[in-house]
Scaffold this active site. Structure first.
Site, mmCIF file in Angstrom:
data_model
loop_
_atom_site.group_PDB
_atom_site.id
_atom_site.type_symbol
_atom_site.label_atom_id
_atom_site.label_comp_id
_atom_site.label_asym_id
_atom_site.label_seq_id
_atom_site.Cartn_x
_atom_site.Cartn_y
_atom_site.Cartn_z
ATOM 1 N N ASP A 297 0.817 -1.208 0.000
ATOM 2 C CA ASP A 297 0.000 0.000 0.000
ATOM 3 C C ASP A 297 0.857 1.267 0.000
ATOM 4 O O ASP A 297 0.485 2.283 -0.584
ATOM 5 C CB ASP A 297 -0.924 0.004 1.219
ATOM 6 C CG ASP A 297 -2.074 -0.982 1.067
ATOM 7 O OD1 ASP A 297 -2.219 -1.558 -0.023
ATOM 8 O OD2 ASP A 297 -2.821 -1.175 2.046
ATOM 9 N N ASP B 111 -3.418 19.336 18.955
ATOM 10 C CA ASP B 111 -2.092 18.785 18.656
ATOM 11 C C ASP B 111 -1.832 18.761 17.152
ATOM 12 O O ASP B 111 -0.688 18.560 16.725
ATOM 13 C CB ASP B 111 -1.966 17.358 19.187
ATOM 14 C CG ASP B 111 -1.846 17.323 20.702
ATOM 15 O OD1 ASP B 111 -1.701 18.396 21.319
ATOM 16 O OD2 ASP B 111 -1.905 16.212 21.275
ATOM 17 N N ALA C 90 -6.729 15.634 19.088
ATOM 18 C CA ALA C 90 -6.786 16.007 20.505
ATOM 19 C C ALA C 90 -7.094 17.489 20.675
ATOM 20 O O ALA C 90 -6.296 18.238 21.242
ATOM 21 C CB ALA C 90 -5.465 15.651 21.197
ATOM 22 N N GLY D 88 -8.047 5.364 8.016
ATOM 23 C CA GLY D 88 -6.700 5.329 8.559
ATOM 24 C C GLY D 88 -6.544 6.193 9.796
ATOM 25 O O GLY D 88 -7.243 6.008 10.796
ATOM 26 N N SER E 274 -8.773 6.558 13.526
ATOM 27 C CA SER E 274 -8.213 6.326 14.857
ATOM 28 C C SER E 274 -8.282 7.573 15.721
ATOM 29 O O SER E 274 -8.137 7.482 16.950
ATOM 30 C CB SER E 274 -6.759 5.848 14.741
ATOM 31 O OG SER E 274 -5.928 6.862 14.210
ATOM 32 N N GLU F 32 -4.306 11.275 3.305
ATOM 33 C CA GLU F 32 -4.545 12.459 4.111
ATOM 34 C C GLU F 32 -3.349 13.395 4.115
ATOM 35 O O GLU F 32 -2.221 12.989 3.802
ATOM 36 C CB GLU F 32 -4.888 12.090 5.562
ATOM 37 C CG GLU F 32 -3.723 11.617 6.398
ATOM 38 C CD GLU F 32 -3.433 10.149 6.333
ATOM 39 O OE1 GLU F 32 -2.228 9.809 6.255
ATOM 40 O OE2 GLU F 32 -4.378 9.332 6.337
ATOM 41 N N SER G 148 -7.364 9.228 10.412
ATOM 42 C CA SER G 148 -8.556 9.983 10.791
ATOM 43 C C SER G 148 -9.513 9.130 11.617
ATOM 44 O O SER G 148 -10.083 9.588 12.619
ATOM 45 C CB SER G 148 -9.269 10.509 9.539
ATOM 46 O OG SER G 148 -10.447 11.213 9.874
#
Length: 249
Positions: free
Chosen positions: A76, A178, A213, A190, A194, A149, A192
């Site tokens: 990938d 953050d 965060a 992916g 998580s 992303e 995003s």
């Protein structure tokens, strides 16, 4: 429609032994009836016979307009890096898995011959994927593309970033966080995801703005049309922050 002849660019991101050996198999299968040009990154791994028989390309150069398909050999990560070569040319990418598991590399190396025959017989479909085009006014003059992303994160500091965001020239908000993930539908499963972002189907015409965060509890992921122009300015105590496109920093 029947394709009796194709011009194929064989792309490789990492010249490890499994990818190089898979490339050799692809060359043996494909080159007999097709014009094939090979990524120069593996030129030194090929015999002089191979080197004298085929042409090579530099993947940092613009893609040849005569290319019909790009065969990306690896995993990938190779697919993601091949985007920087194909960009917005519209040339289809076929992922050939040289590793163990691939979500984007759909063809196993033992099925290469069958896949090529299906392409020739027009027995295939092309899946369009949304890309993020990134431009920067910084000294590096960054101009590139991302399939998954674009992420902005803090670097060398534990302090929050102040990320000012505008959409189509209209001020949206300042993210105190953050960092910020700008995700395509492909990348929505992916980083995003998580970070609490939604899952989008590949055909969804949208981006996800997902703060990492966030300091304010009322700030949540936002889905916007993929035709949007997103403008970002980053402020913080540190003069440096990290910008990554897929797995490239």
């Amino acid at each position: 429609m029947y394709f009796s002849y194709m011009k194929i660019a064989l792309y490789i991101a990492f010249n490890n032994s499994s990818s190089v050996n898979c490339c050799k198999e692809v060359i043996d299968i494909v080159s007999a009836e097709n014009d094939i040009i090979i990524d120069s990154k593996i030129k030194g791994d090929l015999s002089k016979k191979f080197q004298s028989k085929f042409s090579f390309f530099d993947s940092s150069d613009p893609i040849d307009k005569d290319i019909d398909y790009v065969f990306a050999v690896g995993g990938d990560g190779t697919i993601l890096r091949s985007i920087t070569y194909v960009k917005d040319s519209g040339v289809p990418i076929l992922g050939i898995n040289a590793g163990r598991l691939g979500f984007l590399t759909s063809i196993q190396k033992e099925n290469i011959g069958e896949a090529v025959n299906k392409i020739k017989d027009n027995k295939f479909s092309i899946i369009d994927r949304t890309l993020l085009e990134v431009k920067s006014n910084s000294a590096s003059k960054l101009f590139s593309y991302a399939l998954n992303e674009v992420t902005i994160q803090r670097k060398d500091t534990t302090s929050l970033l102040n990320i000012s965001c505008s959409i189509n020239g209209n001020y949206l908000t300042n993210y105190w966080s953050d960092g910020l993930i700008i995700s395509t539908p492909t990348g929505s499963t992916g980083y995003s995801l998580s970070s609490g972002g939604p899952i989008l189907t590949p055909s969804t015409s949208a981006f996800v703005l997902n703060p990492i965060a966030p300091h304010n509890i009322n700030i949540r992921p936002l889905v916007i049309p993929d035709s949007s122009k997103i403008e970002i300015q980053v402020f913080g105590r540190s003069k440096k922050h990290l910008l990554s496109l897929d797995d490239r920093k």
